[in-house]
Scaffold this motif. Structure first.
Motif, PDB file in Angstrom:
ATOM      1  N   ALA A 190     -59.470  27.082  98.288  1.00 39.81           N
ATOM      2  CA  ALA A 190     -60.451  27.801  98.637  1.00 39.81           C
ATOM      3  C   ALA A 190     -61.020  28.872  97.530  1.00 39.81           C
ATOM      4  O   ALA A 190     -61.893  29.602  97.310  1.00 39.81           O
ATOM      5  N   SER A 191     -60.359  28.522  96.389  1.00 41.28           N
ATOM      6  CA  SER A 191     -60.506  29.603  94.951  1.00 41.28           C
ATOM      7  C   SER A 191     -60.346  31.269  95.455  1.00 41.28           C
ATOM      8  O   SER A 191     -61.105  31.837  94.838  1.00 41.28           O
ATOM      9  N   GLU A 192     -59.199  31.366  95.964  1.00 41.27           N
ATOM     10  CA  GLU A 192     -58.996  32.870  96.386  1.00 41.27           C
ATOM     11  C   GLU A 192     -57.843  33.433  95.932  1.00 41.27           C
ATOM     12  O   GLU A 192     -56.739  32.444  95.863  1.00 41.27           O
ATOM     13  N   ALA A 193     -58.015  34.494  95.540  1.00 41.84           N
ATOM     14  CA  ALA A 193     -56.601  35.201  94.863  1.00 41.84           C
ATOM     15  C   ALA A 193     -55.501  35.343  95.521  1.00 41.84           C
ATOM     16  O   ALA A 193     -54.348  35.490  95.014  1.00 41.84           O
TER      17      ALA A 193
ATOM     18  N   TRP B 232     -68.651  35.931  98.081  1.00 40.45           N
ATOM     19  CA  TRP B 232     -67.809  35.818  96.990  1.00 40.45           C
ATOM     20  C   TRP B 232     -66.739  37.048  96.871  1.00 40.45           C
ATOM     21  O   TRP B 232     -66.641  37.924  95.969  1.00 40.45           O
ATOM     22  N   THR B 233     -66.241  37.213  97.997  1.00 42.58           N
ATOM     23  CA  THR B 233     -65.114  38.069  98.238  1.00 42.58           C
ATOM     24  C   THR B 233     -63.675  37.611  98.269  1.00 42.58           C
ATOM     25  O   THR B 233     -63.585  36.618  98.848  1.00 42.58           O
ATOM     26  N   GLY B 234     -62.879  38.234  97.699  1.00 44.34           N
ATOM     27  CA  GLY B 234     -61.501  37.714  97.607  1.00 44.34           C
ATOM     28  C   GLY B 234     -61.060  36.832  96.526  1.00 44.34           C
ATOM     29  O   GLY B 234     -60.065  35.920  96.974  1.00 44.34           O
ATOM     30  N   LEU B 235     -61.970  36.312  95.985  1.00 43.77           N
ATOM     31  CA  LEU B 235     -61.851  35.083  95.114  1.00 43.77           C
ATOM     32  C   LEU B 235     -60.954  35.457  93.626  1.00 43.77           C
ATOM     33  O   LEU B 235     -60.986  36.479  93.663  1.00 43.77           O
ATOM     34  N   ASN B 236     -60.670  34.397  93.082  1.00 41.96           N
ATOM     35  CA  ASN B 236     -60.041  34.588  92.090  1.00 41.96           C
ATOM     36  C   ASN B 236     -61.112  34.880  91.011  1.00 41.96           C
ATOM     37  O   ASN B 236     -62.290  34.479  90.958  1.00 41.96           O
TER      38      ASN B 236
ATOM     39  N   VAL C  59     -63.792  41.696  84.715  1.00 43.21           N
ATOM     40  CA  VAL C  59     -62.913  41.350  86.108  1.00 43.21           C
ATOM     41  C   VAL C  59     -61.436  41.126  85.703  1.00 43.21           C
ATOM     42  O   VAL C  59     -60.547  41.800  86.205  1.00 43.21           O
ATOM     43  N   GLU C  60     -61.263  40.232  84.959  1.00 45.56           N
ATOM     44  CA  GLU C  60     -59.844  39.927  84.297  1.00 45.56           C
ATOM     45  C   GLU C  60     -59.919  39.613  82.801  1.00 45.56           C
ATOM     46  O   GLU C  60     -59.823  38.512  82.392  1.00 45.56           O
ATOM     47  N   LYS C  61     -60.126  40.528  82.144  1.00 46.00           N
ATOM     48  CA  LYS C  61     -60.355  40.408  80.751  1.00 46.00           C
ATOM     49  C   LYS C  61     -59.145  39.412  79.922  1.00 46.00           C
ATOM     50  O   LYS C  61     -59.794  38.875  78.819  1.00 46.00           O
ATOM     51  N   ALA C  62     -58.209  39.686  80.162  1.00 42.56           N
ATOM     52  CA  ALA C  62     -56.927  38.862  79.791  1.00 42.56           C
ATOM     53  C   ALA C  62     -56.988  37.399  80.034  1.00 42.56           C
ATOM     54  O   ALA C  62     -56.119  36.631  79.429  1.00 42.56           O
ATOM     55  N   TYR C  63     -58.042  37.104  81.070  1.00 43.04           N
ATOM     56  CA  TYR C  63     -57.761  35.615  81.516  1.00 43.04           C
ATOM     57  C   TYR C  63     -58.650  34.637  80.670  1.00 43.04           C
ATOM     58  O   TYR C  63     -59.715  35.158  80.439  1.00 43.04           O
ATOM     59  N   SER C  64     -57.914  33.567  80.372  1.00 44.12           N
ATOM     60  CA  SER C  64     -58.862  32.660  79.555  1.00 44.12           C
ATOM     61  C   SER C  64     -60.377  32.170  80.156  1.00 44.12           C
ATOM     62  O   SER C  64     -61.264  32.219  79.172  1.00 44.12           O
TER      63      SER C  64
END
Length: 447
Positions: A30-33, A218-222, A257-262
């Motif tokens: 589900a593409s959720e975190a 689009w809540t709780g998504l990665n 959102v996640e600046k370190a993520y590719s």
């Protein structure tokens, strides 16, 4: 024996781990975190728990990913003898991934789809690898294999939708995406697949309106899924001539959102580059701030698709690390894992040289080197929409290079694109500029 929420048998030492396992399975498809919640169960040495923890670390797509994943993978392998056949195959696929043999990983996930079609975490992972290899038929084949046995799960329809779309089967992709959304309005991967279809078919206003309408889900998504769907919204805005709004989307939803993520990093590079190609001044500070995060990527070489965008971002920021990364790509390419070596050598190296040349204003080298890479560009992975950045850069070099024959080639490409997307103000502006230089009437496209 325990079962996960999709009915797949599990070998668990600690029954309390079931919730974390289900968070991984359900969250991943589900593409959720919440998929990352399985890490909290890492004290359970059950093979599948360790395997899911290893997978999460491998998804970091960095040079540290494999070293960080290996302790979990080794524990999974050590316990594999007492695991189910499904779990053993999943562990074997992870091992292939860690060793860089993505072709073997795809083959194992295809086998899993045939024998255990409700192992949708395996299916999703197999599609990810096929995508990164540019093997779109494998993406579709896996989803269609599993679909009859998992038709009650909306996310498998979303996976099928994207497989269809990447194979240019737009009617089927639209139908699958709409079916998934009808089953579950919060199906961001189906939203994403439908956005691809609508962009390809030139439904710019409709595509933007659709994404804006479902964005409340689009809540709780990665971070990838959240930022990438907003990235798609920004593409519609750019083509509609609303570049300032697209830049606001960059600032509020795509970067940060996640600046370190590719994936967040390459989405940011791609969007800034597209805005510049559309004629907007994005400001040196945005490139500079992004480059601070890209500078650590000089020795990653996880996927050629990623390295190319890191390189362009560093080049646009004027960073000397771009030269180091290019040299590292050239050194790594002939030493890449065997299943990907030709792609690194034949496609990534010339593309890298061309992209850095364009970033620095060397249009002649950009034209020549990107021209070598573009015919085989699908081999580096990424979607049609993502790889279009490299085609836009090549087209920009052709249009600005000063050679009449190359300007004629740019006109031809631009008009073909405008024919497919007649409502694109961006393409109309670019085509009209080419026509004016060639002494021809305007394109007559959207204004």
């Amino acid at each position: 024996m325990h079962q996960d929420s999709l009915g797949n048998p599990l070998t668990l030492d600690d029954a309390a781990s079931l919730l974390a396992v289900n968070d991984f399975v359900e969250g991943f498809i589900a593409s959720e975190a919440r998929a990352a919640n399985v890490l909290a169960a890492a004290q359970d040495e059950s093979p599948i728990v360790q395997a899911y923890c290893a997978a999460l670390h491998l998804f970091a797509e960095s040079r540290d990913a494999v070293p960080n994943a290996l302790p979990y993978l080794r524990k999974a392998q050590a316990g594999a003898q007492r695991a189910t056949a499904r779990e053993r195959r999943f562990i074997a696929a992870l091992d292939a991934w860690a060793q860089g043999d993505l072709a073997l990983a795809v083959a194992l996930h295809q086998e899993q789809a045939q024998e255990f079609p409700r192992d949708l975490a395996s299916l999703k992972l197999g599609q990810y690898h096929a995508f990164n290899l540019g093997d779109n038929p494998a993406m579709l084949r896996m989803s269609l294999t599993a679909l009859p046995a998992a038709a009650d799960v909306p996310y498998v329809h979303g996976m099928a939708a994207f497989g269809h779309e990447q194979c240019h089967r737009l009617r089927e992709a639209r139908a699958c995406a709409l079916h998934a959304i009808a089953m579950c309005r919060k199906e961001p991967w189906a939203h994403h697949a439908l956005a691809h279809v609508m962009l390809t078919e030139g439904q710019l206003e409709e595509g933007l309106g659709f994404l804006q309408d479902v964005s409340d889900t689009w809540t709780g998504l990665n971070s990838f899924m959240y930022t990438h769907n907003w990235w798609h919204a920004a593409l519609f805005l750019i083509d509609l001539g609303r570049e300032d709004e697209a830049l606001a989307v960059y600032d509020t939803h795509v970067w940060g959102v996640e600046k370190a993520y590719s994936q967040d990093q390459i989405g940011a590079v791609s969007l800034l580059a597209r805005l510049e190609l559309a004629g907007l001044q994005v400001g040196a500070q945005r490139w500079a701030e992004l480059a601070d995060w890209l500078a650590v990527r000089q020795q990653d070489h996880v996927l050629p698709f990623l390295d190319l965008q890191y390189l362009y971002g560093l080049g646009r920021a004027g960073r000397t690390e771009a030269d180091v990364l290019l040299a590292n790509i050239e050194h790594f390419a002939p030493r890449a894992p065997a299943s990907q070596r030709d792609t690194w050598v034949q496609v990534c190296v010339p593309a890298a040289r061309g992209l850095l040349a364009h970033a620095r204003g060397d249009l002649r080298t950009a034209i020549d080197q990107l021209g070598l890479a573009l015919p085989s560009l699908s081999r580096i992975g990424g979607s049609h929409a993502q790889r279009d950045l490299f085609e836009q850069i090549h087209l920009d070099a052709l249009a600005r290079g000063g050679n009449p024959r190359e300007l004629g080639a740019a006109q031809s490409l631009l008009q073909q694109r405008l024919n497919a997307q007649p409502m694109s103000r961006r393409l109309a502006r670019q085509a009209d500029a080419a026509y004016a230089t060639l002494g021809l009437p305007a394109s007559g496209g959207a204004t």
